[in-house]
Design an enzyme around this catalytic site. Structure first.
Site, PDB file in Angstrom:
ATOM      1  CB  SER A  69      -0.963  -0.032   1.189  1.00  0.00           C
ATOM      2  OG  SER A  69      -1.958   0.951   1.065  1.00  0.00           O
ATOM      3  CG  ASP A 113      -7.232  -1.177  -4.271  1.00  0.00           C
ATOM      4  OD1 ASP A 113      -7.834  -0.527  -3.396  1.00  0.00           O
ATOM      5  OD2 ASP A 113      -6.019  -1.462  -4.202  1.00  0.00           O
ATOM      6  CG  HIS A 115      -6.078  -1.332  -0.456  1.00  0.00           C
ATOM      7  ND1 HIS A 115      -5.338  -0.780  -1.483  1.00  0.00           N
ATOM      8  CD2 HIS A 115      -5.472  -0.948   0.700  1.00  0.00           C
ATOM      9  CE1 HIS A 115      -4.335  -0.076  -0.971  1.00  0.00           C
ATOM     10  NE2 HIS A 115      -4.396  -0.164   0.346  1.00  0.00           N
TER      11      HIS A 115
END
Length: 381
Positions: free
Chosen positions: A197, A318, A349
């Site tokens: 991320s 996502d 995600h």
């Protein structure tokens, strides 16, 4: 439109799952299961290793009981929350400007006994630390017999904030010092970089800035946002509000004593979306203005200089790093000879759960990829 599609997806999911299990199974096998989509430049390097990585050429079957992107994130967070605790060995590093960063080691004793043991350097999420990545860290350690070290950024985890400055995307200067420390400690160990991320943004920025001098033999990025100046306004509204609340609590409330007198603290404390928070972060990130902040920390400005093998994994569903971010940047995979994009329609995600047991497909891909890179590295040298 996005909310309407989410509602339709959830309606199909619940109706078929609860009332028509046979149709649900048919729909799952026909519409939900998929082969990964690959984007890369055809050249001697890629043409050698990509065909040999079996997982990239097999069907990915998202978590059978929760393939919807919201349900998958919930399942992922549930798994992480109740996963087995592991004993990290913590190391604190003082930076020259008075800031404090950390290293969370797992398997350190193995590296000390066998100095050539590979080390996977992990860059964590926007409000995370090593504890949030226990399952990934454990799996890498188990499969690769590698030492894993999570680079903890300023103000994260249990680190004291010793300088009144916060940067959610991290600092490549700090990362360089952390890598230098790791390299000095284990000069013979191959280093592999993993960004997750927000950590993938820091990873890409480091790879681009360092170019051919990069310390990593190979790297992998999970759910990157590419151009962060464009990406944060696109975050799904619900997640954007939740993430803004989390950022305010994680950084401003926890470190209020040292940050409250900084100009811009009140602006950030009233941010209702992650974009509002990020767009005004320069006030307490030691930058004179918004443009200089993005110039120094947006990975898209240096991505063209990446020289080491890099695998990027994104999901089209996502809600945080949305598919438009990926589509706008597909041209990079034609220009960068050692960079490959692996794209899935579903995975949400950083979740990428699969099958009946919600096993992490991305964790297995990380291990497959790094294992293959280490084999190629040994063959070449």
């Amino acid at each position: 439109m996005g909310i309407e599609m989410d509602s339709l997806d959830l309606l199909v999911y619940f109706v078929l799952f609860l009332y028509f299990p046979g149709l649900y199974l048919f729909y799952y096998l026909k519409e939900i299961s998929e082969y990964p989509s690959l984007h890369y430049q055809s050249n001697p390097w890629n043409d050698v290793w990509i065909p040999s990585l079996a997982r990239l050429h097999r069907v990915y079957r998202p978590f059978f009981f929760a393939y919807n992107r919201h349900l998958m994130i919930f399942a992922y967070l549930w798994k992480e929350r109740f996963s087995r605790r592991i004993a990290f060995q913590e190391e604190i590093l003082q930076m020259k400007d008075g800031g404090t960063v950390g290293l969370s080691w797992y398997g350190l004793e193995n590296a000390e006994a066998f100095p050539e043991t590979p080390i996977v350097v992990v860059l964590h999420t926007i409000t995370g630390d090593a504890e949030d990545l226990r399952l990934t860290v454990s799996r890498i350690r188990e499969r690769l017999n590698a030492t894993v070290v999570v680079c903890i950024r300023r103000g994260h985890g249990n680190l004291p904030l010793t300088k009144p400055s916060i940067n959610t995307m991290g600092s490549t200067l700090d990362l360089q010092e952390q890598i230098k420390h790791i390299r000095n400690k284990f000069p013979k160990a191959p280093l592999l970089g993993l960004g997750i991320s927000a950590g993938s943004g820091l990873l890409a920025r480091y790879l681009g800035e360092s170019g051919k001098k990069c310390a990593f033999s190979a790297a992998m990025a999970i759910s990157p946002a590419y151009d962060i100046e464009k990406a944060f306004p696109r975050v799904h509204p619900t997640y954007s509000r939740l993430m803004a609340l989390r950022l305010r609590q994680y950084f401003l409330k926890r470190h209020e004593t040292i940050l409250k007198d900084k100009y811009g603290f009140g602006i950030l404390d009233s941010a209702k979306t992650i974009h509002e928070f990020q767009d005004n972060l320069y006030h307490i990130a030691d930058h004179p203005d918004r443009n200089s902040y993005y110039r120094d920390h947006n990975p898209i400005h240096v991505i063209g200089e990446v020289d080491v093998p890099l695998l990027i994994l994104n999901a089209e569903d996502d809600p945080v790093c949305v598919k438009e971010n990926v589509e706008e940047n597909l041209h990079w995979f034609d220009r960068l000879p050692k960079t490959i994009l692996v794209k899935l329609k579903r995975g949400s995600h950083i979740a990428f759960l699969e099958g009946l047991s919600a096993k992490s497909w991305s964790d297995e891909l990380i291990c497959d990829y790094f294992e293959r890179m280490l084999e190629l590295f040994d063959e070449r040298f």
